[in-house]
Design a protein around this motif. Structure first.
Motif, short mmCIF file in Angstrom:
data_model
loop_
_atom_site.label_atom_id
_atom_site.label_comp_id
_atom_site.label_asym_id
_atom_site.label_seq_id
_atom_site.Cartn_x
_atom_site.Cartn_y
_atom_site.Cartn_z
N ASP A 1 0.80 -1.22 0.00
CA ASP A 1 0.00 0.00 0.00
C ASP A 1 0.84 1.28 0.00
O ASP A 1 0.29 2.38 -0.04
N SER A 2 2.16 1.12 0.03
CA SER A 2 3.04 2.28 0.00
C SER A 2 2.95 2.96 -1.36
O SER A 2 3.22 2.33 -2.39
N PRO A 3 2.58 4.24 -1.39
CA PRO A 3 2.49 4.94 -2.68
C PRO A 3 3.81 4.91 -3.46
O PRO A 3 3.81 4.76 -4.68
N ARG A 4 4.92 5.01 -2.76
CA ARG A 4 6.22 5.00 -3.45
C ARG A 4 6.47 3.64 -4.11
O ARG A 4 6.87 3.57 -5.28
N HIS A 5 6.22 2.56 -3.37
CA HIS A 5 6.45 1.22 -3.94
C HIS A 5 5.51 0.96 -5.11
O HIS A 5 5.91 0.39 -6.12
N ARG A 6 4.27 1.41 -4.97
CA ARG A 6 3.30 1.21 -6.05
C ARG A 6 3.74 1.96 -7.31
O ARG A 6 3.69 1.42 -8.41
N THR A 7 4.21 3.19 -7.14
CA THR A 7 4.68 4.00 -8.27
C THR A 7 5.89 3.35 -8.92
O THR A 7 5.98 3.26 -10.15
N ASP A 8 6.85 2.90 -8.10
CA ASP A 8 8.06 2.26 -8.63
C ASP A 8 7.73 0.99 -9.41
O ASP A 8 8.27 0.75 -10.49
N VAL A 9 6.82 0.17 -8.88
CA VAL A 9 6.45 -1.07 -9.55
C VAL A 9 5.71 -0.77 -10.85
O VAL A 9 5.97 -1.39 -11.88
N ARG A 10 4.80 0.20 -10.82
CA ARG A 10 4.07 0.57 -12.04
C ARG A 10 5.03 1.03 -13.13
O ARG A 10 4.90 0.64 -14.29
N ALA A 11 6.00 1.85 -12.76
CA ALA A 11 6.97 2.36 -13.75
C ALA A 11 7.81 1.22 -14.32
O ALA A 11 8.03 1.15 -15.54
N ALA A 12 8.26 0.33 -13.46
CA ALA A 12 9.08 -0.80 -13.94
C ALA A 12 8.26 -1.76 -14.78
O ALA A 12 8.76 -2.32 -15.76
N ALA A 13 7.00 -1.96 -14.43
CA ALA A 13 6.13 -2.89 -15.16
C ALA A 13 5.75 -2.37 -16.54
O ALA A 13 5.31 -3.13 -17.39
N ALA A 14 5.91 -1.07 -16.76
CA ALA A 14 5.56 -0.48 -18.05
C ALA A 14 6.51 -0.91 -19.16
O ALA A 14 6.22 -0.74 -20.33
N LYS A 15 7.65 -1.49 -18.78
CA LYS A 15 8.64 -1.94 -19.76
C LYS A 15 8.38 -3.40 -20.12
O LYS A 15 7.89 -4.17 -19.31
N SER A 16 8.72 -3.77 -21.31
CA SER A 16 8.55 -5.15 -21.77
C SER A 16 9.46 -6.08 -20.96
O SER A 16 10.64 -5.77 -20.76
N PRO A 17 8.92 -7.20 -20.51
CA PRO A 17 9.75 -8.12 -19.71
C PRO A 17 10.75 -8.87 -20.60
O PRO A 17 10.37 -9.70 -21.42
N THR A 18 12.02 -8.54 -20.46
CA THR A 18 13.06 -9.19 -21.26
C THR A 18 13.88 -10.17 -20.44
O THR A 18 14.73 -10.85 -21.01
N THR A 19 13.64 -10.23 -19.15
CA THR A 19 14.37 -11.14 -18.27
C THR A 19 13.37 -11.83 -17.34
O THR A 19 12.22 -11.39 -17.22
N PRO A 20 13.80 -12.89 -16.67
CA PRO A 20 12.90 -13.54 -15.71
C PRO A 20 12.36 -12.56 -14.66
O PRO A 20 11.16 -12.58 -14.34
N VAL A 21 13.21 -11.70 -14.15
CA VAL A 21 12.78 -10.74 -13.13
C VAL A 21 11.80 -9.73 -13.73
O VAL A 21 10.85 -9.31 -13.08
N GLY A 22 11.97 -9.39 -15.00
CA GLY A 22 11.04 -8.49 -15.67
C GLY A 22 9.61 -9.05 -15.66
O GLY A 22 8.64 -8.31 -15.52
#
Length: 192
Positions: free
Chosen positions: A96-117
């Protein structure tokens, strides 16, 4: 402990999540979910045990499970993936942390090119359905988080030396089973 599982039997899971049939060839049975998962691991296509766990676990627990699995492979990942694993860890511990949610949303906007992606995309799919809509492969999936978790763990597993692959796969499945049992215990406690 296992009486509180979200899906008591394999057939229950398949009925609730028919999308799993796209990812697995083994048909469901009336067998208890944990026993079915262990039989998958011992069966002809042991990777299906990973798939089953991805759908068996609630989404947030599944993301954590994927984080734990891929953390064991950290020497196979680069600096960016290590940063993304940190984002997943932070998001799971404080979703529920706004910062973590924002960070995850930004990272998820990229195409997953690795397992972690793929795992960050699974976390992001909980935060922002538009991230899923932007990924045609996920947008067509009825259970995008489970699909992404399955893809991420199996892609990570593909990086493991062939000689070690089954032992790593077995360890990942056991972690998933333990998490399912912990979730069942929490559900049983919450219902009391």
């Amino acid at each position: 402990m296992a009486h509180g599982l979200r899906f008591k039997t394999a057939r229950d899971l398949f009925a609730a999540c028919p999308a799993i049939t796209r990812d697995m060839r083994t048909p469901p049975t009336e067998q208890h979910s944990i026993a079915f998962c262990r039989d998958l691991l011992a069966g002809r296509i042991p990777e299906e045990a990973i798939t089953f766990c991805a759908y068996l676990l609630p989404e947030r627990a599944a993301v954590w499970w994927a984080h734990e699995c891929l953390s064991h492979l950290s020497d196979l990942f680069d600096e960016t993936d290590h940063r993304l694993l940190g984002l997943v860890r932070d998001w799971v511990s404080e979703p529920d942390s706004p910062r973590h949610r924002t960070d995850v949303r930004a990272a998820a906007a990229k195409s997953p090119t690795t397992p972690v992606g793929w795992i960050i995309l699974a976390a992001g799919s909980r935060e922002d359905r538009s991230a899923v809509a932007a990924m045609p492969a996920l947008d067509l999936q009825p259970s995008p988080a489970a699909y992404a978790i399955n893809a991420g763990i199996l892609a990570g597993l593909a990086r493991v030396a062939l000689v070690d692959r089954f032992s790593v796969l077995s360890a990942f499945v056991e972690i998933g089973i333990q998490m399912a049992e912990i979730e069942a215990l929490h559900q049983s406690t919450d219902a009391s």
